[in-house]
Scaffold this motif. Structure first.
Motif, mmCIF file in Angstrom:
data_model
loop_
_atom_site.group_PDB
_atom_site.id
_atom_site.type_symbol
_atom_site.label_atom_id
_atom_site.label_comp_id
_atom_site.label_asym_id
_atom_site.label_seq_id
_atom_site.Cartn_x
_atom_site.Cartn_y
_atom_site.Cartn_z
ATOM 1 N N GLY A 45 82.338 -37.122 -72.920
ATOM 2 C CA GLY A 45 82.659 -38.064 -71.857
ATOM 3 C C GLY A 45 84.049 -37.609 -71.334
ATOM 4 O O GLY A 45 84.607 -36.737 -71.523
ATOM 5 N N LEU A 60 80.397 -39.911 -82.395
ATOM 6 C CA LEU A 60 79.153 -40.105 -81.668
ATOM 7 C C LEU A 60 77.887 -39.645 -82.579
ATOM 8 O O LEU A 60 77.905 -38.495 -82.989
ATOM 9 N N ASN A 64 72.979 -41.801 -80.240
ATOM 10 C CA ASN A 64 73.835 -41.841 -78.962
ATOM 11 C C ASN A 64 74.916 -43.075 -79.066
ATOM 12 O O ASN A 64 75.330 -43.547 -77.924
ATOM 13 N N THR A 65 75.049 -43.629 -80.117
ATOM 14 C CA THR A 65 75.794 -44.630 -80.329
ATOM 15 C C THR A 65 77.254 -44.202 -80.645
ATOM 16 O O THR A 65 77.284 -43.052 -81.206
ATOM 17 N N ASN A 68 85.225 -45.525 -81.211
ATOM 18 C CA ASN A 68 86.517 -44.778 -80.827
ATOM 19 C C ASN A 68 87.694 -45.158 -81.435
ATOM 20 O O ASN A 68 87.607 -46.388 -81.357
ATOM 21 N N ILE A 74 87.901 -45.209 -73.147
ATOM 22 C CA ILE A 74 86.827 -44.221 -72.743
ATOM 23 C C ILE A 74 86.567 -44.658 -71.220
ATOM 24 O O ILE A 74 86.656 -45.699 -70.707
ATOM 25 N N THR A 76 84.032 -42.676 -69.264
ATOM 26 C CA THR A 76 82.467 -42.169 -69.052
ATOM 27 C C THR A 76 82.152 -42.064 -70.505
ATOM 28 O O THR A 76 82.565 -41.240 -71.384
ATOM 29 N N ASP A 77 80.944 -42.613 -71.104
ATOM 30 C CA ASP A 77 80.422 -42.645 -72.311
ATOM 31 C C ASP A 77 80.128 -41.091 -73.026
ATOM 32 O O ASP A 77 79.752 -40.409 -72.049
ATOM 33 N N GLN A 79 77.801 -38.573 -74.787
ATOM 34 C CA GLN A 79 76.421 -38.292 -74.746
ATOM 35 C C GLN A 79 75.940 -37.184 -75.928
ATOM 36 O O GLN A 79 76.434 -36.140 -75.832
#
Length: 161
Positions: A45, A60, A64-65, A68, A74, A76-77, A79
């Motif tokens: 992200g 990550l 997809n969880t 940080n 953050i 943009t998350d 992926q």
């Protein structure tokens, strides 16, 4: 002191793109060859880094969880990576080995990516399976400045069966 002002003065916007090309595949298969297709490349992200005085992480998972460090803000998350493995023998569970890697933006300090997590794909009757990939991005922790921009690199993934 207003913490938002402190972050604004030292916040760096960073975009992380991790290329998956070309992986090392035991049966000589690369993305675009018709046997490995990228549905979604692994990326971390966009984020700001308020400090680099210790090693900070984005972890990550393959589901997809993510979590940080608080010093990583953050935008943009992240992926997870999602890849379609094709043309293996039916009902095969390949062994997967992924090499640790670093990504960089020219002369700036690199980020390391390691501690990969993934599902355990098993091919269907047609020899196809979905491979889901996560990992951990870590800062250097050296107080070095990360410049704004895109950081990229490659990693090797080996499937054997």
């Amino acid at each position: 002191m207003n913490i938002n002002k402190m972050w604004a003065s030292s916040l760096v916007l960073i975009t992380i793109l991790l290329a998956f090309t070309p992986p090392t595949i035991a049966w000589s298969c690369h993305i675009g060859d018709g046997c490995l297709t990228s549905v979604e490349d692994l990326h971390f992200g966009t984020f700001g880094l308020s400090d680099n005085d210790a090693a900070y992480t984005i972890v990550l998972a393959a589901d997809n969880t993510f979590v940080n460090s608080p010093q990583i803000i953050i935008g943009t998350d992240p992926q997870r990576g999602e890849y379609l493995i094709e043309n293996l023998p039916p009902f095969t569970a390949p062994a997967i080995v992924i090499t640790d890697t670093t990504i960089n933006n020219g002369g700036n300090p690199p980020f390391s990516i390691d501690n990969y997590t993934h599902n355990n794909p098993v091919t269907d009757a047609g020899g196809n399976a979905t491979f889901l990939l996560g990992g951990t991005l870590t800062t250097t922790g050296t107080t070095a400045y990360y410049a704004t921009g895109t950081y990229s690199g490659t990693m090797d993934i080996t499937f054997t069966f």
